[in-house]
Design a protein around this motif. Structure first.
Motif, short mmCIF file in Angstrom:
data_model
loop_
_atom_site.label_atom_id
_atom_site.label_comp_id
_atom_site.label_asym_id
_atom_site.label_seq_id
_atom_site.Cartn_x
_atom_site.Cartn_y
_atom_site.Cartn_z
N HIS A 28 79.93 10.47 52.28
CA HIS A 28 81.36 10.65 52.05
C HIS A 28 81.80 12.07 52.40
O HIS A 28 82.72 12.28 53.19
CB HIS A 28 81.70 10.33 50.59
CG HIS A 28 83.15 10.45 50.27
ND1 HIS A 28 83.72 11.63 49.88
CD2 HIS A 28 84.16 9.54 50.30
CE1 HIS A 28 85.01 11.46 49.67
NE2 HIS A 28 85.30 10.19 49.90
N VAL A 73 89.60 -2.55 55.05
CA VAL A 73 88.47 -1.69 54.68
C VAL A 73 88.34 -1.65 53.16
O VAL A 73 88.11 -0.62 52.56
CB VAL A 73 88.61 -0.26 55.26
CG1 VAL A 73 88.43 -0.26 56.75
CG2 VAL A 73 89.92 0.36 54.86
N SER A 74 88.50 -2.82 52.56
CA SER A 74 88.47 -2.91 51.10
C SER A 74 87.08 -2.67 50.52
O SER A 74 86.94 -2.47 49.33
CB SER A 74 89.00 -4.26 50.64
OG SER A 74 88.23 -5.30 51.22
N ASN A 75 86.06 -2.70 51.36
CA ASN A 75 84.72 -2.40 50.85
C ASN A 75 84.06 -1.31 51.68
O ASN A 75 84.47 -1.02 52.80
CB ASN A 75 83.85 -3.67 50.80
CG ASN A 75 83.52 -4.21 52.18
OD1 ASN A 75 82.94 -3.50 53.00
ND2 ASN A 75 83.88 -5.44 52.44
N GLU A 76 83.05 -0.73 51.11
CA GLU A 76 82.37 0.43 51.70
C GLU A 76 81.79 0.13 53.08
O GLU A 76 81.96 0.90 54.03
CB GLU A 76 81.27 0.89 50.75
CG GLU A 76 80.41 1.99 51.29
CD GLU A 76 79.26 2.35 50.35
OE1 GLU A 76 78.41 3.14 50.79
OE2 GLU A 76 79.20 1.84 49.22
N ALA A 79 84.36 -0.18 55.82
CA ALA A 79 84.91 1.14 56.14
C ALA A 79 83.95 1.89 57.07
O ALA A 79 84.39 2.49 58.07
CB ALA A 79 85.16 1.95 54.87
N GLN A 179 91.51 8.00 55.51
CA GLN A 179 91.79 6.96 54.51
C GLN A 179 90.60 6.02 54.35
O GLN A 179 90.28 5.60 53.24
CB GLN A 179 93.04 6.19 54.89
CG GLN A 179 94.29 7.04 54.88
CD GLN A 179 95.50 6.33 55.48
OE1 GLN A 179 95.42 5.18 55.90
NE2 GLN A 179 96.62 7.03 55.51
N PHE A 180 89.95 5.68 55.45
CA PHE A 180 88.77 4.81 55.39
C PHE A 180 87.65 5.46 54.58
O PHE A 180 86.91 4.79 53.87
CB PHE A 180 88.26 4.47 56.78
CG PHE A 180 89.19 3.63 57.62
CD1 PHE A 180 90.32 3.02 57.10
CD2 PHE A 180 88.94 3.48 58.98
CE1 PHE A 180 91.17 2.26 57.89
CE2 PHE A 180 89.78 2.71 59.77
CZ PHE A 180 90.89 2.10 59.22
N GLN A 182 87.78 7.19 52.03
CA GLN A 182 88.00 7.06 50.59
C GLN A 182 87.32 5.82 50.02
O GLN A 182 87.10 5.74 48.81
CB GLN A 182 89.48 7.06 50.27
CG GLN A 182 90.22 8.33 50.69
CD GLN A 182 89.52 9.60 50.27
OE1 GLN A 182 89.14 9.76 49.12
NE2 GLN A 182 89.31 10.50 51.22
N ARG A 183 86.97 4.86 50.86
CA ARG A 183 86.28 3.64 50.40
C ARG A 183 84.79 3.87 50.25
O ARG A 183 84.08 3.01 49.72
CB ARG A 183 86.51 2.48 51.39
CG ARG A 183 87.93 2.06 51.47
CD ARG A 183 88.34 1.45 50.17
NE ARG A 183 89.70 0.97 50.24
CZ ARG A 183 90.43 0.69 49.20
NH1 ARG A 183 89.94 0.82 48.01
NH2 ARG A 183 91.66 0.27 49.35
#
Length: 186
Positions: A28, A73-76, A79, A179-180, A182-183
């Motif tokens: 991250h 991209v609701s999941n890691e 993303a 933004q991606f 952040q997932r």
């Protein structure tokens, strides 16, 4: 100015080399730093103003419904896949005929080397099955988006104005990457 560009390239290459030796536990924060570096280089090389002769082309270009904002991209893992695919597709764009680009060969080479390093880092940290339907849909949407940019370059014969559009779009992609990221957990 040339010294400043070389210094930026050297710093980016040292940064990419240093982060490649770290594990996935800090992905991250590494992605955030890499993305800042990419945006800084793009902003440094593209300039603050748009040439007047390109205004109409830029205003008339629309990626349509294939924008990256539609990517889930609701999941890691998704993303990570989206980010990796954006890096790959950006690299492919910058390998195209770039005679009208205002970048010198060293700048292009440094940018591409940084993207390649980032792709390798992400590949080590991906867990998703390459056959997962969601992963494949993400890759397809990113590829379609970049195919539109590639098609624009070809249609406009790789003109300065078409590259201006591509730079604007690529900068927006790197903003979207923020933004991606952040997932992806810290």
């Amino acid at each position: 100015m040339i010294f400043k560009d070389w210094l930026l390239h050297i710093c980016l290459m040292m940064f990419f080399t240093e982060i490649s030796s770290q594990g996935c536990s800090q992905l991250h924060s590494r992605l955030q730093e890499m993305n800042k570096g990419n945006l800084a280089l793009l902003n440094n090389k593209t300039g603050p103003t748009i040439p007047l002769q390109c205004i109409d082309d830029i205003l008339n270009f629309s990626p349509g419904n294939g924008s990256l904002a539609t990517i889930d991209v609701s999941n890691e893992e998704n993303a990570k896949v989206a980010i990796k695919e954006i890096f790959q597709q950006t690299g492919l764009l910058f390998k195209l005929n770039h005679n009208e680009m205002s970048w010198d060969e060293n700048s292009i080479s440094a940018f591409l080397a940084g993207l390649d390093q980032q792709i390798q880092n992400l590949e080590r940290c991906l867990n998703a099955s390459p056959r997962s339907q969601q992963v494949q849909l993400t890759r397809l949407r990113v590829k379609r988006y970049f195919q539109k940019l590639s098609g624009l370059l070809k249609e406009k014969k790789y003109s300065q104005c078409s590259w201006e559009i591509v730079w604007i779009q690529v900068k927006q992609c790197f903003v979207q990457i923020s933004q991606f990221i952040q997932r992806i957990p810290n």
